[in-house]
Design a protein around this motif. Structure first.
Motif, PDB file in Angstrom:
ATOM      1  N   ALA A 126       0.893  -0.801  -0.045  1.00 11.75           N
ATOM      2  CA  ALA A 126      -0.139   0.136  -0.161  1.00 11.75           C
ATOM      3  C   ALA A 126       0.833   1.151  -0.418  1.00 11.75           C
ATOM      4  O   ALA A 126       0.811   2.143  -1.071  1.00 11.75           O
ATOM      5  CB  ALA A 126      -0.897   0.136   1.263  1.00 11.75           C
TER       6      ALA A 126
ATOM      7  N   GLU B 104      -4.842  -4.252   0.714  1.00  6.53           N
ATOM      8  CA  GLU B 104      -4.733  -3.123  -1.219  1.00  6.53           C
ATOM      9  C   GLU B 104      -5.050  -3.974  -2.434  1.00  6.53           C
ATOM     10  O   GLU B 104      -5.398  -3.532  -3.065  1.00  6.53           O
ATOM     11  CB  GLU B 104      -4.277  -1.815  -0.847  1.00  6.53           C
ATOM     12  CG  GLU B 104      -3.685  -0.978  -1.438  1.00  6.53           C
ATOM     13  CD  GLU B 104      -4.665   0.177  -1.748  1.00  6.53           C
ATOM     14  OE1 GLU B 104      -5.592  -0.313  -0.653  1.00  6.53           O
ATOM     15  OE2 GLU B 104      -5.083   0.478  -2.202  1.00  6.53           O
ATOM     16  N   TRP B 105      -3.768  -5.035  -2.171  1.00  2.91           N
ATOM     17  CA  TRP B 105      -3.653  -5.705  -3.730  1.00  2.91           C
ATOM     18  C   TRP B 105      -4.768  -6.265  -3.732  1.00  2.91           C
ATOM     19  O   TRP B 105      -4.676  -6.448  -4.508  1.00  2.91           O
ATOM     20  CB  TRP B 105      -2.509  -7.004  -2.590  1.00  2.91           C
ATOM     21  CG  TRP B 105      -1.675  -7.358  -3.939  1.00  2.91           C
ATOM     22  CD1 TRP B 105      -1.040  -6.776  -4.710  1.00  2.91           C
ATOM     23  CD2 TRP B 105      -1.450  -8.922  -4.633  1.00  2.91           C
ATOM     24  NE1 TRP B 105      -0.564  -7.068  -6.173  1.00  2.91           N
ATOM     25  CE2 TRP B 105      -1.139  -9.312  -5.666  1.00  2.91           C
ATOM     26  CE3 TRP B 105      -2.307 -10.020  -3.884  1.00  2.91           C
ATOM     27  CZ2 TRP B 105      -0.742  -9.644  -6.463  1.00  2.91           C
ATOM     28  CZ3 TRP B 105      -1.129 -10.640  -3.897  1.00  2.91           C
ATOM     29  CH2 TRP B 105      -0.991 -10.751  -5.713  1.00  2.91           C
TER      30      TRP B 105
END
Ligand code: FAD
Length: 456
Positions: free
Chosen positions: A225, A266-267
């Motif tokens: 992130a 986030e990924w």
């Protein structure tokens, strides 16, 4: 005998079709067809085509390593099917689905050909993490999600509840058969492409996507992130080219992610964007036709060449285009910046940039590339608003304050100070402030022209 045709599934594990063939306990004939349309415009000499051929070559090695047979042919799939059915006792064809306009047309023809030959034709879904029909059923929706965030929430819950783990039965269990020599003669791979396949076979060991994944999960994911937009560093997974050819399945990726100590929300959001675009390609009837839905006639192409050659005089744009041209890679933030610059500041229709990326990106994918270009040019579901025009200079100052990315790709600027390196050169082809104001006016008008162009 079952005929299996490889497409965007260039791997030998976690394949729904292999699982089905294992259950049928029959011999199978495995082919991979190099389709002339997909390699047109000498794409096989560009990064995007070379990446594809490199994966084909690795797949061939993987089959050989496992003592199985894969036959690579060149030609039109329906003609190949007719010839194969003439010399082999095939009664069924299995493939994984693809949803681009070309692929849908090809598969309609293939299905019709199979039925005309009295063969069964099965399509398996494979490319998305959540199967579209299952997901929509579970959500109780018939209408597509048009905004990403609510989509993401539902998609995330669906995965927690219904994730289907990777298929464990695979190539090892299958009895693959030899092909009739008459077929390999008729559908012989052109010499130039064959030479490339041989040349690309050498470094196959270096590109195992599973190793790349494990390495990323163990070392980079926890910083993802914070680092993903710092494009001078290697903060992202670089898995896209393997995901797009199917060299690794997205199920395997998610499965490993859930086993990881750090989940990396986030990924996961980025993997959700992938499904979001793949769904749009199937649910938005104009996804592949936005250029004809709006009146883009006020846009022009005279600056396109300078952009593509990295000669705009805006350092971060030129550096990014040089990296793309030389290596086939460009980090995500720079794809957004260069795409917005082309479509907004330079006022060029998005399809020019889209076609350029089609040849140059080693991770090119028809749907994801279109999704990125639609987003940048404020078209499509949940696109960037028309008044958003990223300023390449401030983007460069924010995400790479010392200008180290520009210094790498434009060594002629490397002596400049950290302040000066981001600024437009004296010969910049456009004034950022004026072109931004103009773009906002222009795109406001374009977006209000919806339907006008398609009715003409
Ligand atoms: P990571 O950051 O590690 O993300 C993991 C995976 O999530 C990626 O491999 C990819 O499958 C998916 N993903 C990440 N970002 C996005 C995104 N914005 N949209 C959809 N999926 C995403 N991606 C392609 O794979 N092929 C393309 O042809 C392509 N063209 C693009 C064109 C433009 C104009 C833009 C703005 C974006 C484009 N993208 C494309 C999306 C994105 O830039 C790449 O997926 C990403 O840079 C790949 O790097 P990575 O594998 O290290 O991604």
């Amino acid at each position: 005998m079952i005929l299996f045709i490889h497409r965007k599934d260039l791997r030998t594990d976690d394949l729904p079709a292999f699982d089905a063939i294992c259950s049928a306990q029959e011999n199978s004939l495995h082919v991979l067809i190099l389709e002339p349309f997909l390699l047109r415009n000498e794409r096989y000499l560009e990064h995007s085509g070379l990446n594809f051929l490199q994966h084909v070559s690795s797949l061939q090695q993987e089959y050989a390593y496992k003592g199985k047979l894969l036959h690579i042919l060149y030609g039109e799939p329906d003609a190949i099917l007719r010839s194969l059915a003439g010399v082999h006792p095939i009664h069924e064809v299995r493939v994984h689905a693809d949803y681009t306009p070309y692929a849908l047309k090809r598969d309609r023809l293939l299905r019709d050909t199979a039925h005309a030959l009295s063969l069964r034709f099965h399509t398996h879904h494979d490319s998305m993490l959540c199967d579209l029909e299952d997901f929509m059923d579970w959500c109780g929706r018939s209408e597509p999600f048009k905004v990403f965030t609510p989509f993401y929430r539902r998609w995330r819950s669906f995965l927690s509840e219904r994730f289907r783990p990777p298929y464990s039965r695979g190539l090892q269990e299958l009895q693959t058969v030899e092909i009739h020599p008459q077929i390999t003669d008729t559908f012989r791979i052109p010499g130039e492409i064959n030479r490339l396949l041989t040349a690309l076979a050498q470094p196959a060991q270096t590109m195992r996507p599973c190793h790349l994944l494990v390495d990323f999960l163990q070392t980079e994911l926890q910083h993802y992130a914070a680092h993903r937009d710092n494009y001078s560093q290697e903060g992202t997974s670089r898995l896209s080219r393997h995901l797009n050819t199917g060299a690794i399945s997205v199920r395997t990726v998610y499965n490993r992610l859930t086993e990881n100590e750090h989940l990396g929300e986030e990924w996961l959001r980025q993997l959700a964007w992938r499904d979001f675009y793949l769904y749009q390609a199937r649910l938005d009837p104009v996804f592949f036709n936005y250029e004809n839905m709006y009146d883009l006639s006020a846009l022009g192409t005279h600056n396109f060449e300078a952009w593509s050659l990295g000669k705009t005089g805006i350092p971060v744009i030129d550096a990014a285009m040089r990296q793309l041209n030389e290596t086939g890679w460009m980090p995500n933030r720079l794809r957004m910046i260069t795409a917005m610059f082309l479509t907004k500041n330079l006022g060029c229709p998005f399809i020019y940039g889209e076609r350029y990326f089609r040849l140059k990106l080693s991770d090119y994918d028809n749907t994801l590339n279109r999704g990125g270009w639609l987003w940048s040019s404020s078209l499509g579901y949940d696109a960037s608003p028309y008044f958003r025009v990223m300023n390449p200079v401030t983007q460069s100052q924010t995400h790479d304050p010392s200008g180290s990315y520009i210094r790498t790709w434009m060594p002629e600027l490397s002596e400049l100070s950290d302040q000066a390196i981001h600024l437009p050169r004296a010969d910049a082809i456009v004034d950022l402030k004026r072109s931004r104001a103009l773009a906002i006016e222009l795109y406001k008008e374009i977006l209000s022209s919806k339907g006008a162009a398609s009715q003409e």
